[in-house]
Design a protein around this motif. Sequence first.
Motif, PDB file in Angstrom:
ATOM      1  N   ILE A  27       1.057  -1.182   0.108  1.00  0.00           N
ATOM      2  CA  ILE A  27       0.056  -0.022   0.032  1.00  0.00           C
ATOM      3  C   ILE A  27       0.978   1.305   0.062  1.00  0.00           C
ATOM      4  O   ILE A  27       1.969   1.425   0.971  1.00  0.00           O
ATOM      5  CB  ILE A  27      -0.824  -0.034   1.320  1.00  0.00           C
ATOM      6  CG1 ILE A  27      -0.436  -0.382   2.478  1.00  0.00           C
ATOM      7  CG2 ILE A  27      -2.223  -0.950   0.973  1.00  0.00           C
ATOM      8  CD1 ILE A  27      -1.218  -0.208   3.632  1.00  0.00           C
ATOM      9  N   GLY A  47       7.113   4.133 -10.629  1.00  0.00           N
ATOM     10  CA  GLY A  47       7.421   2.924  -9.776  1.00  0.00           C
ATOM     11  C   GLY A  47       6.165   2.348  -9.167  1.00  0.00           C
ATOM     12  O   GLY A  47       6.164   1.144  -9.019  1.00  0.00           O
ATOM     13  N   TYR A  53       4.320   0.635 -11.698  1.00  0.00           N
ATOM     14  CA  TYR A  53       4.902  -0.532 -12.131  1.00  0.00           C
ATOM     15  C   TYR A  53       4.360  -1.920 -11.298  1.00  0.00           C
ATOM     16  O   TYR A  53       3.716  -2.908 -11.793  1.00  0.00           O
ATOM     17  CB  TYR A  53       6.252  -0.757 -12.156  1.00  0.00           C
ATOM     18  CG  TYR A  53       7.286  -1.906 -12.117  1.00  0.00           C
ATOM     19  CD1 TYR A  53       7.085  -2.455 -13.523  1.00  0.00           C
ATOM     20  CD2 TYR A  53       8.128  -2.403 -11.279  1.00  0.00           C
ATOM     21  CE1 TYR A  53       7.731  -3.668 -13.688  1.00  0.00           C
ATOM     22  CE2 TYR A  53       8.702  -3.522 -11.496  1.00  0.00           C
ATOM     23  CZ  TYR A  53       8.670  -4.203 -12.843  1.00  0.00           C
ATOM     24  OH  TYR A  53       9.533  -5.218 -13.041  1.00  0.00           O
ATOM     25  N   GLU A  54       4.405  -1.599  -9.809  1.00  0.00           N
ATOM     26  CA  GLU A  54       4.094  -2.715  -9.151  1.00  0.00           C
ATOM     27  C   GLU A  54       2.322  -2.923  -9.275  1.00  0.00           C
ATOM     28  O   GLU A  54       2.048  -4.267  -9.402  1.00  0.00           O
ATOM     29  CB  GLU A  54       4.069  -2.225  -7.834  1.00  0.00           C
ATOM     30  CG  GLU A  54       3.599  -3.360  -6.881  1.00  0.00           C
ATOM     31  CD  GLU A  54       4.156  -2.717  -5.316  1.00  0.00           C
ATOM     32  OE1 GLU A  54       3.452  -2.210  -4.594  1.00  0.00           O
ATOM     33  OE2 GLU A  54       5.279  -3.075  -4.955  1.00  0.00           O
ATOM     34  N   LYS A  55       1.512  -1.907  -9.559  1.00  0.00           N
ATOM     35  CA  LYS A  55       0.298  -2.232  -9.700  1.00  0.00           C
ATOM     36  C   LYS A  55      -0.062  -2.883 -10.917  1.00  0.00           C
ATOM     37  O   LYS A  55      -0.921  -3.832 -11.081  1.00  0.00           O
ATOM     38  CB  LYS A  55      -0.863  -1.057  -9.575  1.00  0.00           C
ATOM     39  CG  LYS A  55      -0.432  -0.062  -8.123  1.00  0.00           C
ATOM     40  CD  LYS A  55      -0.070  -0.763  -7.173  1.00  0.00           C
ATOM     41  CE  LYS A  55       0.124  -0.169  -5.652  1.00  0.00           C
ATOM     42  NZ  LYS A  55       1.617   0.088  -5.206  1.00  0.00           N
ATOM     43  N   ASP A  84      -1.248   3.653   2.237  1.00  0.00           N
ATOM     44  CA  ASP A  84      -0.795   3.582   3.670  1.00  0.00           C
ATOM     45  C   ASP A  84      -0.717   5.028   4.319  1.00  0.00           C
ATOM     46  O   ASP A  84      -0.025   6.061   3.645  1.00  0.00           O
ATOM     47  CB  ASP A  84       0.597   2.994   3.506  1.00  0.00           C
ATOM     48  CG  ASP A  84       1.273   2.927   4.755  1.00  0.00           C
ATOM     49  OD1 ASP A  84       0.781   3.048   5.919  1.00  0.00           O
ATOM     50  OD2 ASP A  84       2.483   2.344   4.833  1.00  0.00           O
ATOM     51  N   ALA A 109       0.533  -0.953   8.805  1.00  0.00           N
ATOM     52  CA  ALA A 109       0.266  -1.133   7.342  1.00  0.00           C
ATOM     53  C   ALA A 109       0.286  -2.605   7.001  1.00  0.00           C
ATOM     54  O   ALA A 109      -0.726  -3.027   5.976  1.00  0.00           O
ATOM     55  CB  ALA A 109       1.397  -0.495   6.778  1.00  0.00           C
ATOM     56  N   TYR A 141      -3.516  -6.743   5.059  1.00  0.00           N
ATOM     57  CA  TYR A 141      -3.621  -7.788   4.277  1.00  0.00           C
ATOM     58  C   TYR A 141      -4.791  -8.588   4.795  1.00  0.00           C
ATOM     59  O   TYR A 141      -5.200  -9.398   4.197  1.00  0.00           O
ATOM     60  CB  TYR A 141      -2.344  -8.496   3.973  1.00  0.00           C
ATOM     61  CG  TYR A 141      -1.360  -7.687   3.406  1.00  0.00           C
ATOM     62  CD1 TYR A 141      -1.338  -7.021   2.315  1.00  0.00           C
ATOM     63  CD2 TYR A 141       0.034  -7.714   4.039  1.00  0.00           C
ATOM     64  CE1 TYR A 141      -0.430  -6.317   1.531  1.00  0.00           C
ATOM     65  CE2 TYR A 141       1.340  -6.943   3.324  1.00  0.00           C
ATOM     66  CZ  TYR A 141       0.956  -6.244   2.176  1.00  0.00           C
ATOM     67  OH  TYR A 141       1.818  -5.543   1.561  1.00  0.00           O
ATOM     68  N   ILE A 148       5.477  -6.989  -3.894  1.00  0.00           N
ATOM     69  CA  ILE A 148       6.246  -5.894  -3.104  1.00  0.00           C
ATOM     70  C   ILE A 148       7.461  -5.555  -3.754  1.00  0.00           C
ATOM     71  O   ILE A 148       8.028  -6.306  -4.443  1.00  0.00           O
ATOM     72  CB  ILE A 148       6.522  -6.113  -1.702  1.00  0.00           C
ATOM     73  CG1 ILE A 148       7.415  -7.574  -1.359  1.00  0.00           C
ATOM     74  CG2 ILE A 148       5.081  -6.303  -0.947  1.00  0.00           C
ATOM     75  CD1 ILE A 148       8.032  -7.588  -0.193  1.00  0.00           C
ATOM     76  N   ASP A 154      12.855  -3.158  -1.704  1.00  0.00           N
ATOM     77  CA  ASP A 154      13.247  -2.500  -0.793  1.00  0.00           C
ATOM     78  C   ASP A 154      12.340  -2.773   0.503  1.00  0.00           C
ATOM     79  O   ASP A 154      12.773  -2.437   1.599  1.00  0.00           O
ATOM     80  CB  ASP A 154      13.185  -0.879  -0.896  1.00  0.00           C
ATOM     81  CG  ASP A 154      11.571  -0.737  -1.296  1.00  0.00           C
ATOM     82  OD1 ASP A 154      10.979  -1.424  -2.037  1.00  0.00           O
ATOM     83  OD2 ASP A 154      11.016   0.378  -0.922  1.00  0.00           O
ATOM     84  N   ILE A 213      12.164   0.403 -10.875  1.00  0.00           N
ATOM     85  CA  ILE A 213      11.998   1.030 -12.016  1.00  0.00           C
ATOM     86  C   ILE A 213      13.138   2.379 -12.051  1.00  0.00           C
ATOM     87  O   ILE A 213      12.756   3.273 -11.082  1.00  0.00           O
ATOM     88  CB  ILE A 213      10.762   1.543 -12.468  1.00  0.00           C
ATOM     89  CG1 ILE A 213      10.036   0.390 -12.767  1.00  0.00           C
ATOM     90  CG2 ILE A 213      10.633   2.349 -13.832  1.00  0.00           C
ATOM     91  CD1 ILE A 213      10.463  -0.670 -13.955  1.00  0.00           C
ATOM     92  N   MET A 218      14.851   7.257  -9.686  1.00  0.00           N
ATOM     93  CA  MET A 218      13.878   8.398  -9.641  1.00  0.00           C
ATOM     94  C   MET A 218      14.116   9.173  -8.479  1.00  0.00           C
ATOM     95  O   MET A 218      13.988   8.540  -7.251  1.00  0.00           O
ATOM     96  CB  MET A 218      12.587   7.849  -9.894  1.00  0.00           C
ATOM     97  CG  MET A 218      11.704   8.300 -10.913  1.00  0.00           C
ATOM     98  SD  MET A 218       9.911   7.866 -10.889  1.00  0.00           S
ATOM     99  CE  MET A 218      10.085   6.084 -10.262  1.00  0.00           C
TER     100      MET A 218
HETATM  101  N1  MSP Z   1       3.894   2.073   2.414  1.00  0.00           N
HETATM  102  C1  MSP Z   1       4.854   1.223   2.421  1.00  0.00           C
HETATM  103  C2  MSP Z   1       4.623  -0.259   1.981  1.00  0.00           C
HETATM  104  C3  MSP Z   1       3.785  -0.864   2.983  1.00  0.00           C
HETATM  105  S1  MSP Z   1       2.953  -2.414   2.649  1.00  0.00           S
HETATM  106  C4  MSP Z   1       2.257  -3.052   3.946  1.00  0.00           C
HETATM  107  C5  MSP Z   1       5.653   1.770   1.125  1.00  0.00           C
HETATM  108  N2  MSP Z   1       5.213   2.515   0.379  1.00  0.00           N
HETATM  109  S2  MSP Z   1       5.771   3.352  -0.843  1.00  0.00           S
HETATM  110  O1  MSP Z   1       4.779   4.206  -1.350  1.00  0.00           O
HETATM  111  O2  MSP Z   1       7.098   4.009  -0.760  1.00  0.00           O
HETATM  112  O3  MSP Z   1       5.970   2.232  -1.909  1.00  0.00           O
HETATM  113  C6  MSP Z   1       5.117   1.464  -2.351  1.00  0.00           C
HETATM  114  C7  MSP Z   1       5.504   0.317  -3.403  1.00  0.00           C
HETATM  115  O4  MSP Z   1       6.142   0.994  -4.372  1.00  0.00           O
HETATM  116  C8  MSP Z   1       6.818  -0.443  -2.741  1.00  0.00           C
HETATM  117  O5  MSP Z   1       6.573  -1.853  -2.936  1.00  0.00           O
HETATM  118  C9  MSP Z   1       7.792   0.001  -3.532  1.00  0.00           C
HETATM  119  O6  MSP Z   1       8.963  -1.030  -3.700  1.00  0.00           O
HETATM  120  C10 MSP Z   1       7.361   0.360  -4.742  1.00  0.00           C
HETATM  121  N3  MSP Z   1       8.162   1.153  -5.367  1.00  0.00           N
HETATM  122  C11 MSP Z   1       8.443   2.610  -4.970  1.00  0.00           C
HETATM  123  N4  MSP Z   1       9.451   3.156  -5.981  1.00  0.00           N
HETATM  124  C12 MSP Z   1       9.750   2.324  -7.019  1.00  0.00           C
HETATM  125  C13 MSP Z   1      10.395   2.469  -7.942  1.00  0.00           C
HETATM  126  N5  MSP Z   1      11.093   3.518  -8.501  1.00  0.00           N
HETATM  127  N6  MSP Z   1      10.202   1.182  -8.890  1.00  0.00           N
HETATM  128  C14 MSP Z   1       9.473   0.199  -8.517  1.00  0.00           C
HETATM  129  N7  MSP Z   1       8.787   0.008  -7.235  1.00  0.00           N
HETATM  130  C15 MSP Z   1       8.719   1.157  -6.354  1.00  0.00           C
HETATM  131  O7  MSP Z   1       6.814   1.339   1.043  1.00  0.00           O
END
Ligand code: MSP
Length: 520
Positions: A10, A20, A23-25, A49, A229, A233, A259, A262, A292, A299
Amino acid sequence: MGKFYVTTAIDYVNGVPHIGHAYEKILTDVIYRHYTQRCENTFFLTGTDEHGIKIQKTSAEKGISPKEFCDMNAQSFKDAWKKLDIGYSKFIRTTDEEHEKVVQKIFQKLLDKGDIYKHAYTGLYCSGCEAFLSEKDLTEDGLCPDHQKKPEVVSEENYFFKLTKYKDAIIKHIQTHPDFIMPSWRATEVLNQLEHIEDISVSRSKSNVSWNIPVLNDDEQGIYVWIDALSNYITAIGYDPDGSSDLFKALWPVDVHVIGKDILKFHSIYWIGILMALDLPLPKHIFAHGWITIDQTKMSKSLGNVISPTSILESFNLEIPDPLRYYMATSAPCGKDGNYSDDDFKEKVNAHLANSMGNLLNRTLSMLVKYFDGDIKPGFLGKNELTEQAVNTIKAVKHHFDYFEIAEAGQKIIELVDITNKYVTDNAPWTLAKEGNMERCGVVLTNVLEVMCVITSLIYPYCPNIARSMSDQLSYNLDTKLDNLTCSNLKSGHLIDKENIKPVFLRMDSELADKAQKIK
Ligand code: MSP
């Protein structure tokens, strides 16, 4: 397969969605859509989150309440996912009342069990990670390696979770379940981290962080953002220590948490310890994807290269997200880092989706109309080498998805497109027609169209809109489950009407595409 439950991380709402997050979604949506083609009962959870010091500080800087700030940004994530056709089943926000209530109960359950205790503590807190770091986590200059910021020294009396009590069990689970962490080569890194784990702080003093879920019966303490957070799930599908919902019973344990690399430690160590403490079954898989970069550069706000996924759709005038979905989902081998660049994006989707796949369908259908008025004769149907290749591709794609190898599966699909194009060139149906060998010409075209039905199903998770348009033109039922997918999709009789044949995707820089956009 019966059920399939998949989740994303989240996202923090202290900013708006970037490529980024997208990409995950997209990866998760592709996985989810693939499994809807294999399972009866599927569920896809995503969300935002919304607690923690970062949100508290950023909203204060903007002069609005944290809740107003979260409402605004959570909406921008929902809007972006809509534009990318992310077909989630539920969007959870950690400020949802139901979630907050159950998180308090989870915390209380662990306290009652003796797995949470109070302890005075001084530590280094990185608000970027929303986590305490140890000296050895820092760079030589004392900075957080991920956020390049000096962590704050925080002295508080906090609640701690007895993670060390579960250390051996977690190690054993990882060692005995080689497909628990995927790709499997990441497990070594987690096992190394497990060597050094300590109990973790699971609350923050209210005087330092006020924007969090209060600990029940303790006005001084708020629940640590990662406990809040990670619990999403289970809270999202109705877990409750006092009695869970039928949905929870049907879906848990989750099939895969998707996920970023990181946050693997939080999922494969902290979360697993908590689930063990709650006596809940463990996730079947945790899939950590890579990151990404933009034009091969990380980025960052300071570099000003943070790209929004919706701005890509706008700048290329794309009315459907399929090209971006396809490009992102196939941008990196499983678990490795990928890259986005405008030129590469255009080149790849033009080559794969317009030239290879789109043209193949378009010219085959046009030939069927030209030579047979759109009719398929019974004698045209049958099996041959090409259709066998298609059946093998179905197996290979399923196998790749079993290991969340999304780019690899995509490559197999495009290989089948290329093989089919070669089959058309080698068999030259236009020459067969010229020679009057209509029987053979009909067989060749029908073989190609059979395989196009398979390609339509296989490409659907990546390109749902294009696949729908392909299935319409082929009169093919896109709801066909992959287990029932063979190469006998076509029936003899009239297949298509001439009016219905149109390119499913125009080259992004073609005059035709430009014209179509201007007309609209
Ligand atoms: N809030 C936490 C996750 C809690 S899960 C119970 C968090 N948030 S985040 O906004 O920083 O990142 C959300 C997701 O996006 C993470 O899985 C993170 O790895 C992913 N990414 C954030 N930047 C990214 C890129 N540049 N490339 C690919 N994925 C990236 O962490």
